[in-house]
Scaffold this active site. Sequence first.
Site, PDB file in Angstrom:
ATOM      1  N   GLY A  70       2.990  -1.058  -1.816  1.00  0.00           N
ATOM      2  CA  GLY A  70       3.600  -0.006  -2.621  1.00  0.00           C
ATOM      3  C   GLY A  70       4.838   0.586  -1.975  1.00  0.00           C
ATOM      4  O   GLY A  70       5.845   0.850  -2.651  1.00  0.00           O
ATOM      5  N   ASN A 148      -1.142  10.687  -6.583  1.00  0.00           N
ATOM      6  CA  ASN A 148      -2.179  10.251  -5.653  1.00  0.00           C
ATOM      7  C   ASN A 148      -3.059  11.386  -5.140  1.00  0.00           C
ATOM      8  O   ASN A 148      -4.163  11.153  -4.682  1.00  0.00           O
ATOM      9  CB  ASN A 148      -1.571   9.492  -4.479  1.00  0.00           C
ATOM     10  CG  ASN A 148      -0.363  10.172  -3.896  1.00  0.00           C
ATOM     11  OD1 ASN A 148       0.595  10.473  -4.618  1.00  0.00           O
ATOM     12  ND2 ASN A 148      -0.375  10.452  -2.616  1.00  0.00           N
ATOM     13  N   GLN A 176      -1.261   4.184  -7.975  1.00  0.00           N
ATOM     14  CA  GLN A 176      -2.588   4.755  -8.224  1.00  0.00           C
ATOM     15  C   GLN A 176      -3.130   4.391  -9.612  1.00  0.00           C
ATOM     16  O   GLN A 176      -4.334   4.357  -9.799  1.00  0.00           O
ATOM     17  CB  GLN A 176      -2.543   6.282  -8.085  1.00  0.00           C
ATOM     18  CG  GLN A 176      -2.381   6.771  -6.659  1.00  0.00           C
ATOM     19  CD  GLN A 176      -3.625   6.569  -5.797  1.00  0.00           C
ATOM     20  OE1 GLN A 176      -4.744   6.494  -6.286  1.00  0.00           O
ATOM     21  NE2 GLN A 176      -3.410   6.478  -4.493  1.00  0.00           N
ATOM     22  N   SER A 196       0.323  -1.849  -5.736  1.00  0.00           N
ATOM     23  CA  SER A 196      -0.197  -2.178  -4.409  1.00  0.00           C
ATOM     24  C   SER A 196      -1.585  -2.764  -4.528  1.00  0.00           C
ATOM     25  O   SER A 196      -2.382  -2.325  -5.359  1.00  0.00           O
ATOM     26  CB  SER A 196      -0.226  -0.915  -3.542  1.00  0.00           C
ATOM     27  OG  SER A 196      -0.796  -1.214  -2.289  1.00  0.00           O
ATOM     28  N   THR A 234       8.799 -15.744   3.992  1.00  0.00           N
ATOM     29  CA  THR A 234       7.721 -16.620   3.547  1.00  0.00           C
ATOM     30  C   THR A 234       6.640 -15.803   2.848  1.00  0.00           C
ATOM     31  O   THR A 234       6.191 -14.793   3.375  1.00  0.00           O
ATOM     32  CB  THR A 234       7.115 -17.362   4.762  1.00  0.00           C
ATOM     33  OG1 THR A 234       8.168 -18.085   5.396  1.00  0.00           O
ATOM     34  CG2 THR A 234       6.010 -18.310   4.346  1.00  0.00           C
ATOM     35  N   CYS A 319      -1.469   9.694   3.897  1.00  0.00           N
ATOM     36  CA  CYS A 319      -0.206   9.540   4.615  1.00  0.00           C
ATOM     37  C   CYS A 319       0.138  10.802   5.371  1.00  0.00           C
ATOM     38  O   CYS A 319       0.817  10.768   6.371  1.00  0.00           O
ATOM     39  CB  CYS A 319       0.918   9.233   3.646  1.00  0.00           C
ATOM     40  SG  CYS A 319       0.352   8.336   2.230  1.00  0.00           S
TER      41      CYS A 319
HETATM   42  C1  LIG Z   1      -0.749   4.279  -1.443  1.00  0.00           C
HETATM   43  C2  LIG Z   1       0.432   4.641  -2.239  1.00  0.00           C
HETATM   44  C3  LIG Z   1       1.694   4.079  -1.948  1.00  0.00           C
HETATM   45  C4  LIG Z   1       1.911   3.171  -0.779  1.00  0.00           C
HETATM   46  O1  LIG Z   1       1.369   1.900  -0.976  1.00  0.00           O
HETATM   47  P1  LIG Z   1       1.126   0.949   0.296  1.00  0.00           P
HETATM   48  O2  LIG Z   1       0.707  -0.346  -0.300  1.00  0.00           O
HETATM   49  O3  LIG Z   1       0.056   1.610   1.114  1.00  0.00           O
HETATM   50  O4  LIG Z   1       2.424   0.861   1.021  1.00  0.00           O
HETATM   51  C5  LIG Z   1       2.753   4.431  -2.754  1.00  0.00           C
HETATM   52  N1  LIG Z   1       2.602   5.266  -3.786  1.00  0.00           N
HETATM   53  C6  LIG Z   1       1.416   5.819  -4.096  1.00  0.00           C
HETATM   54  C7  LIG Z   1       1.309   6.725  -5.276  1.00  0.00           C
HETATM   55  C8  LIG Z   1       0.298   5.529  -3.329  1.00  0.00           C
HETATM   56  O5  LIG Z   1      -0.877   6.089  -3.637  1.00  0.00           O
END
Ligand SMILES: *Cc1c(COP(=O)(O)O)cnc(C)c1O
Length: 378
Positions: A70, A148, A176, A196, A234, A319
């Site tokens: 993500g 999130n 999300q 993601s 890759t 985060c």
């Molecule tokens: C978890 C999350 C991300 C980041 O995704 P990753 O795959 O962990 O880098 C970005 N945006 C939202 C809303 C998320 O919940």
Amino acid sequence: MKVYLDNGATTMTDPKVVKTMLSYFTKNFGNASSLHSWGEEAKKALENSRKIVAKALNAKPSEIIFTSGGTESDNLAIKGIAFHHGKGHIITSKIEHPAVLRSCKALERKGFEITYLDVDEKGFVNIEELESCISRETILVSIMHANNEIGTIQEISEIGKICCEKGIVFHTDAVQSFTKVPIDVERVKVDLISMSSHKIHGPKGVGALYIREGTMIEKLSDGGGHEFELRAGTENVSGIVGFAKAVSLCSKAHIDYMKELRDRLISRVLEEIPNTHLNGAMDKRLCNNANFSFEGVEGEAVLFHLNLKGIATSTGSACSSRDTKPSHVLEAIGLKSELLSGSLRLTLSRFNTKEEIDYCVDVLKEVVGSLREMGDKT
Ligand SMILES: *Cc1c(COP(=O)(O)O)cnc(C)c1O
């Protein structure tokens, strides 16, 4: 009992996903760019995965770019559009994920102008306000699909309509909401969608960006011609295969199941623990999100005591959960300072059970009660 209620941070990889991935490490380990049979096998798996992810959005396979997750998808979407233009104005909101907010901050330092829209007390952006911020310099609108922390689902159809009328690129971080709130790109006028894998029971370190055909975007990394010349490197074939398998395992029945558990959790907590508030909206809320503020107690203290009882939760988002700063999302919805520090996020998955939810509420009642009693004595 061990209960994992932090699925907004990450999810268990579904054992079926792991099983599907395994042969791509040892047997079909080829480089998808190679011209021999190993390469052909990898290429076939890669393109089949692309079809599966595309289908989930009703998009064309050629509109799906696999990334490392993500965060990379958000960076590629926002910086990719910005660098294509070289200058301009971007509209986003105050409750975006750091991958979006910090990408915008980085662009601000390079001379781009950024508008960070306020949200209301439920976490919704005001569509009229968004529209009024659009100027001749506006090159991009980036508004997340579902938040999130508080689970609020934005009206991306409305936002998309406005952007489309004005000819402005619209990006949404759907990390999300992907597989939980359907998006049909034939109907919703969104140009870029971040996804993601590890939030939907796939492996970590893989994700995708949907890029509507014809969208002018600049790549961020130079190298080979992978992913339609937009993302060199890759391909993570095993991860991508796992991601696609995870997508194919998601169903409407899971959404309904999570919603039932969520509603049980929310109604029991609000009924049985006095002076408790639900943050975010009740309708237009992610099927797996609950976010509470408990008056008079620290969210971190609750998290700590729940953890001792085997229950995993979060304050704010993963985060920022090691920061002591209050959540930027809860601040943006105007939570009073005494509620800001008392907040706790519980995020469910299809693997949770009713028994786990009941256990969690029972422990939560006890923990909040005794923390309040201790607070009264000091
Ligand atoms: C978890 C999350 C991300 C980041 O995704 P990753 O795959 O962990 O880098 C970005 N945006 C939202 C809303 C998320 O919940």
